[in-house]
Design a protein around this motif. Structure first.
Motif, PDB file in Angstrom:
ATOM      1  N   ALA A 172       3.092 -14.601 -46.003  1.00 48.17           N
ATOM      2  CA  ALA A 172       2.462 -15.049 -47.184  1.00 48.17           C
ATOM      3  C   ALA A 172       2.445 -16.763 -46.780  1.00 48.17           C
ATOM      4  O   ALA A 172       1.332 -17.468 -47.123  1.00 48.17           O
ATOM      5  CB  ALA A 172       3.502 -14.934 -48.415  1.00 48.17           C
ATOM      6  N   LEU A 173       3.336 -17.411 -46.231  1.00 48.67           N
ATOM      7  CA  LEU A 173       3.346 -18.817 -46.188  1.00 48.67           C
ATOM      8  C   LEU A 173       2.434 -19.355 -45.001  1.00 48.67           C
ATOM      9  O   LEU A 173       1.747 -20.289 -44.949  1.00 48.67           O
ATOM     10  CB  LEU A 173       4.941 -19.182 -45.662  1.00 48.67           C
ATOM     11  N   LEU A 174       2.457 -18.298 -44.008  1.00 50.86           N
ATOM     12  CA  LEU A 174       1.193 -18.476 -42.992  1.00 50.86           C
ATOM     13  C   LEU A 174      -0.059 -18.723 -43.678  1.00 50.86           C
ATOM     14  O   LEU A 174      -0.827 -19.565 -43.647  1.00 50.86           O
ATOM     15  CB  LEU A 174       1.274 -17.414 -41.872  1.00 50.86           C
ATOM     16  N   ARG A 175      -0.308 -17.547 -44.438  1.00 45.94           N
ATOM     17  CA  ARG A 175      -1.652 -17.656 -45.104  1.00 45.94           C
ATOM     18  C   ARG A 175      -1.591 -18.956 -46.065  1.00 45.94           C
ATOM     19  O   ARG A 175      -3.019 -19.739 -45.985  1.00 45.94           O
ATOM     20  CB  ARG A 175      -1.963 -16.376 -45.575  1.00 45.94           C
ATOM     21  N   LYS A 176      -0.817 -18.964 -46.861  1.00 43.83           N
ATOM     22  CA  LYS A 176      -0.758 -20.226 -47.880  1.00 43.83           C
ATOM     23  C   LYS A 176      -1.034 -21.538 -47.186  1.00 43.83           C
ATOM     24  O   LYS A 176      -1.725 -22.314 -47.949  1.00 43.83           O
ATOM     25  CB  LYS A 176       0.405 -20.536 -48.904  1.00 43.83           C
ATOM     26  N   VAL A 177      -0.453 -21.854 -46.134  1.00 39.71           N
ATOM     27  CA  VAL A 177      -0.409 -23.021 -45.478  1.00 39.71           C
ATOM     28  C   VAL A 177      -1.750 -23.221 -44.642  1.00 39.71           C
ATOM     29  O   VAL A 177      -2.248 -24.117 -44.950  1.00 39.71           O
ATOM     30  CB  VAL A 177       0.778 -23.349 -44.399  1.00 39.71           C
TER      31      VAL A 177
ATOM     32  N   ALA B 273       6.605  -7.505 -54.948  1.00 36.49           N
ATOM     33  CA  ALA B 273       5.906  -6.036 -55.135  1.00 36.49           C
ATOM     34  C   ALA B 273       7.139  -5.113 -55.317  1.00 36.49           C
ATOM     35  O   ALA B 273       7.094  -4.266 -56.287  1.00 36.49           O
ATOM     36  CB  ALA B 273       5.321  -5.618 -53.825  1.00 36.49           C
ATOM     37  N   ASN B 274       8.481  -5.333 -54.707  1.00 34.02           N
ATOM     38  CA  ASN B 274       9.565  -4.580 -54.974  1.00 34.02           C
ATOM     39  C   ASN B 274      10.016  -4.702 -56.256  1.00 34.02           C
ATOM     40  O   ASN B 274      10.419  -3.811 -56.836  1.00 34.02           O
ATOM     41  CB  ASN B 274      10.821  -5.381 -54.176  1.00 34.02           C
ATOM     42  N   ASN B 275       9.913  -5.776 -56.980  1.00 32.99           N
ATOM     43  CA  ASN B 275      10.334  -5.967 -58.328  1.00 32.99           C
ATOM     44  C   ASN B 275       9.218  -5.569 -59.340  1.00 32.99           C
ATOM     45  O   ASN B 275       9.904  -5.094 -60.445  1.00 32.99           O
ATOM     46  CB  ASN B 275      10.467  -7.616 -58.632  1.00 32.99           C
TER      47      ASN B 275
ATOM     48  N   THR C   4       1.752  -8.796 -52.635  1.00 36.32           N
ATOM     49  CA  THR C   4       2.367  -7.687 -52.234  1.00 36.32           C
ATOM     50  C   THR C   4       3.176  -8.200 -50.688  1.00 36.32           C
ATOM     51  O   THR C   4       4.081  -7.388 -50.212  1.00 36.32           O
ATOM     52  CB  THR C   4       1.655  -6.613 -51.687  1.00 36.32           C
ATOM     53  N   SER C   5       2.899  -9.213 -50.066  1.00 32.82           N
ATOM     54  CA  SER C   5       3.268  -9.511 -48.696  1.00 32.82           C
ATOM     55  C   SER C   5       5.025  -9.915 -48.902  1.00 32.82           C
ATOM     56  O   SER C   5       5.334 -10.451 -49.733  1.00 32.82           O
ATOM     57  CB  SER C   5       2.721 -10.624 -47.934  1.00 32.82           C
ATOM     58  N   HIS C   6       5.696 -10.074 -47.698  1.00 28.79           N
ATOM     59  CA  HIS C   6       6.908 -10.640 -47.430  1.00 28.79           C
ATOM     60  C   HIS C   6       6.507 -12.259 -47.155  1.00 28.79           C
ATOM     61  O   HIS C   6       5.346 -12.846 -47.036  1.00 28.79           O
ATOM     62  CB  HIS C   6       7.501 -10.127 -46.198  1.00 28.79           C
TER      63      HIS C   6
ATOM     64  N   PRO D  80      15.570  -0.537 -56.541  1.00 33.41           N
ATOM     65  CA  PRO D  80      14.888   0.683 -56.212  1.00 33.41           C
ATOM     66  C   PRO D  80      14.570   1.072 -54.834  1.00 33.41           C
ATOM     67  O   PRO D  80      14.831   2.364 -54.278  1.00 33.41           O
ATOM     68  CB  PRO D  80      13.511   0.650 -57.103  1.00 33.41           C
ATOM     69  N   TYR D  81      14.026   0.168 -54.059  1.00 31.89           N
ATOM     70  CA  TYR D  81      13.631   0.471 -52.530  1.00 31.89           C
ATOM     71  C   TYR D  81      15.052   0.555 -51.916  1.00 31.89           C
ATOM     72  O   TYR D  81      15.106   1.496 -51.095  1.00 31.89           O
ATOM     73  CB  TYR D  81      12.952  -0.807 -52.127  1.00 31.89           C
ATOM     74  N   ALA D  82      15.996  -0.194 -52.160  1.00 30.36           N
ATOM     75  CA  ALA D  82      17.371  -0.232 -51.473  1.00 30.36           C
ATOM     76  C   ALA D  82      17.918   1.365 -51.734  1.00 30.36           C
ATOM     77  O   ALA D  82      18.382   1.942 -50.732  1.00 30.36           O
ATOM     78  CB  ALA D  82      18.125  -1.197 -51.795  1.00 30.36           C
TER      79      ALA D  82
HETATM   80  O1  GFB Z   1      10.062 -11.682 -47.729  1.00 30.92           O
HETATM   81  P1  GFB Z   1      10.610 -11.866 -49.198  1.00 30.92           P
HETATM   82  O2  GFB Z   1       9.461 -11.313 -50.289  1.00 30.92           O
HETATM   83  O3  GFB Z   1      11.763 -10.847 -49.574  1.00 30.92           O
HETATM   84  O4  GFB Z   1      10.854 -13.178 -49.269  1.00 30.92           O
HETATM   85  P2  GFB Z   1      13.168 -10.613 -49.520  1.00 30.92           P
HETATM   86  C1  GFB Z   1      11.381 -13.685 -50.423  1.00 30.92           C
HETATM   87  C2  GFB Z   1      11.932 -15.408 -50.407  1.00 30.92           C
HETATM   88  O5  GFB Z   1      11.028 -16.059 -50.118  1.00 30.92           O
HETATM   89  C3  GFB Z   1      12.607 -15.465 -51.776  1.00 30.92           C
HETATM   90  C4  GFB Z   1      10.614 -16.902 -51.096  1.00 30.92           C
HETATM   91  O6  GFB Z   1      13.515 -16.507 -51.704  1.00 30.92           O
HETATM   92  C5  GFB Z   1      11.108 -16.413 -52.286  1.00 30.92           C
HETATM   93  O7  GFB Z   1      11.490 -17.107 -53.311  1.00 30.92           O
HETATM   94  N1  GFB Z   1       9.244 -17.140 -50.965  1.00 30.92           N
HETATM   95  C6  GFB Z   1       8.601 -18.453 -51.068  1.00 30.92           C
HETATM   96  C7  GFB Z   1       8.116 -16.192 -51.152  1.00 30.92           C
HETATM   97  N2  GFB Z   1       7.315 -18.205 -51.264  1.00 30.92           N
HETATM   98  C8  GFB Z   1       7.062 -17.102 -51.025  1.00 30.92           C
HETATM   99  C9  GFB Z   1       5.673 -16.098 -51.167  1.00 30.92           C
HETATM  100  O8  GFB Z   1       4.671 -16.639 -51.303  1.00 30.92           O
HETATM  101  N3  GFB Z   1       5.852 -14.853 -51.108  1.00 30.92           N
HETATM  102  C10 GFB Z   1       6.944 -14.333 -50.782  1.00 30.92           C
HETATM  103  N4  GFB Z   1       7.018 -13.085 -50.787  1.00 30.92           N
HETATM  104  N5  GFB Z   1       8.211 -14.877 -50.937  1.00 30.92           N
HETATM  105  C11 GFB Z   1      12.470  -8.294 -49.410  1.00 30.92           C
HETATM  106  C12 GFB Z   1      13.078  -7.169 -49.951  1.00 30.92           C
HETATM  107  O9  GFB Z   1      13.389  -9.123 -49.743  1.00 30.92           O
HETATM  108  O10 GFB Z   1      12.785  -8.027 -48.008  1.00 30.92           O
HETATM  109  C13 GFB Z   1      12.753  -5.897 -49.631  1.00 30.92           C
HETATM  110  O11 GFB Z   1      12.570  -7.084 -51.216  1.00 30.92           O
HETATM  111  C14 GFB Z   1      13.170  -5.922 -48.264  1.00 30.92           C
HETATM  112  O12 GFB Z   1      13.583  -4.870 -50.141  1.00 30.92           O
HETATM  113  C15 GFB Z   1      12.554  -7.202 -47.350  1.00 30.92           C
HETATM  114  O13 GFB Z   1      14.290  -5.715 -47.772  1.00 30.92           O
HETATM  115  C16 GFB Z   1      12.597  -7.210 -45.903  1.00 30.92           C
HETATM  116  O14 GFB Z   1      13.563 -11.086 -48.182  1.00 30.92           O
HETATM  117  O15 GFB Z   1      13.950 -11.471 -50.608  1.00 30.92           O
END
Ligand code: GFB
Length: 317
Positions: A185-190, A73-75, A179-181, A137-139
């Motif tokens: 995301a992993l809890l749901r996928k697994v 989502a950030n990207n 859009t999730s972190h 952009p978020y940062a």
């Molecule tokens: O929580 P996340 O999306 O963001 O985690 P960031 C990203 C890491 O988890 C990357 C891996 O290394 C992804 O490749 N990953 C593996 C996944 N599977 C998945 C998946 O199914 N979904 C997601 N989302 N990631 C965010 C920032 O950074 O963290 C924000 O973009 C903010 O700005 C937030 O700071 C706390 O930890 O990389």
């Protein structure tokens, strides 16, 4: 110190952090909480925010309203992330100044630090290097918020503090895979892989990036703690010190969910920052430490997900 009857505005009260702050405040006996849904008050609208503050005149403000999301989502929604965050935080901080809020607590993020920052990351490393591209952009918006608080304290004598949380998780998280972190995301996928009796589960990236996770109830406790530290108005990191690789996180989640299939890595998806561990000595020296271990927090969050995901529960039976 916040008194139990002081008026406290929680911006973003339906989100992961805002809802945890409300729970913590209610548990601690605070009785005069104000909040508005997005439909009732659009925080990107300056006049509406100003009118709301003129009417309510909150003593304290927790600014937890923000457009947030995971790496994808950030990207992808880069314009939304910079615009909405700049507008919301700027309007709320300015209205808090105009209407004499005693103290405002602004939520930053650990992604404000340089991509290749020395680890663990100390507060003084801010603006010492280039940011991670996927969430620049978020940062930048979050850095602007921190600097707005600092500039207001310096010019107007306000008392606005900023906290930098590490990656947060817990109840009321966003489980939308787009859009999730990573953790929800992993809890749901697994969970879904288990239901589908799938032989494997696919996760993004290489699994090597390191992340630190903090349960949102710990985060809320830290926010209340910092709000009451009135002799202090610098920025402060909030973390757990518990760091795992994305692969280790996926393995832990497979254990919690009870899935024994294979973990497959999709390396066409971005990894993001290689490592993001906060130095929390400033907060520790003030007297606060996280309590909830990742394993325990994961179990609790999975239980919450099951209880609140009716489709998933139905298909379990
Ligand atoms: O929580 P996340 O999306 O963001 O985690 P960031 C990203 C890491 O988890 C990357 C891996 O290394 C992804 O490749 N990953 C593996 C996944 N599977 C998945 C998946 O199914 N979904 C997601 N989302 N990631 C965010 C920032 O950074 O963290 C924000 O973009 C903010 O700005 C937030 O700071 C706390 O930890 O990389």
């Amino acid at each position: 110190m916040m008194n139990k009857t002081d008026k406290i505005y929680i911006a973003g009260h339906r989100g992961l952090v805002g809802s945890a702050i409300i729970r913590a405040l209610q548990k601690a006996g605070f009785t005069n909480l104000v909040y508005r849904t997005h439909a009732e008050l659009d925080l990107t609208q300056q006049q509406k925010v100003n009118d709301f503050f003129a009417h309510e005149k909150p003593d304290y403000v927790f600014l937890a309203a923000a457009k947030v999301g995971g790496i994808h989502a950030n990207n992808v929604y880069r314009g939304d992330f910079i615009y909405e965050n700049l507008m919301v935080q700027s309007n709320v901080i300015e209205a808090a100044r105009r209407h004499q809020t005693k103290r405002l607590l602004f939520l930053g993020s650990s992604c404000i630090y340089p991509r290749d920052c020395a680890q663990p990351m100390r507060e003084e490393y801010l603006l010492t290097g280039t940011l991670e591209q996927t969430n620049e952009p978020y940062a930048i918006a979050k850095i602007a918020g921190i600097k707005q608080c600092e500039a207001y304290n310096s010019q107007f004598g306000t008392d606005f503090v900023s906290v930098m949380p590490t990656n947060l998780y817990g109840q009321n998280d966003n489980f939308n895979l787009e859009t999730s972190h990573v953790l929800p995301a992993l809890l749901r996928k697994v969970h879904e892989a288990k239901l589908a009796k799938s032989p494997n589960v696919t996760i993004w990236g290489t699994g090597t990036p390191l992340r630190e996770f903090l349960h949102v109830d710990d985060m809320a406790a830290a926010c209340l703690f910092v709000m009451d530290k009135t002799d202090f108005n610098a920025i402060v990191n909030i973390g757990s010190g518990q760091e795992v690789s994305i692969r280790e996180l996926a393995e832990l989640i497979c254990n919690v969910v009870g899935f024994d299939g294979k973990i497959v890595f999709d390396a066409t998806k971005p990894d993001g920052t290689p490592r993001k561990l906060l130095d929390t000595s400033r907060l520790t020296n003030l007297g606060w430490k996280a309590q909830i271990k990742l394993e325990e927090g994961l179990k609790q969050t999975y239980a919450w997900f099951i209880e609140n995901n009716h489709v998933a529960v139905a298909s379990l039976v």
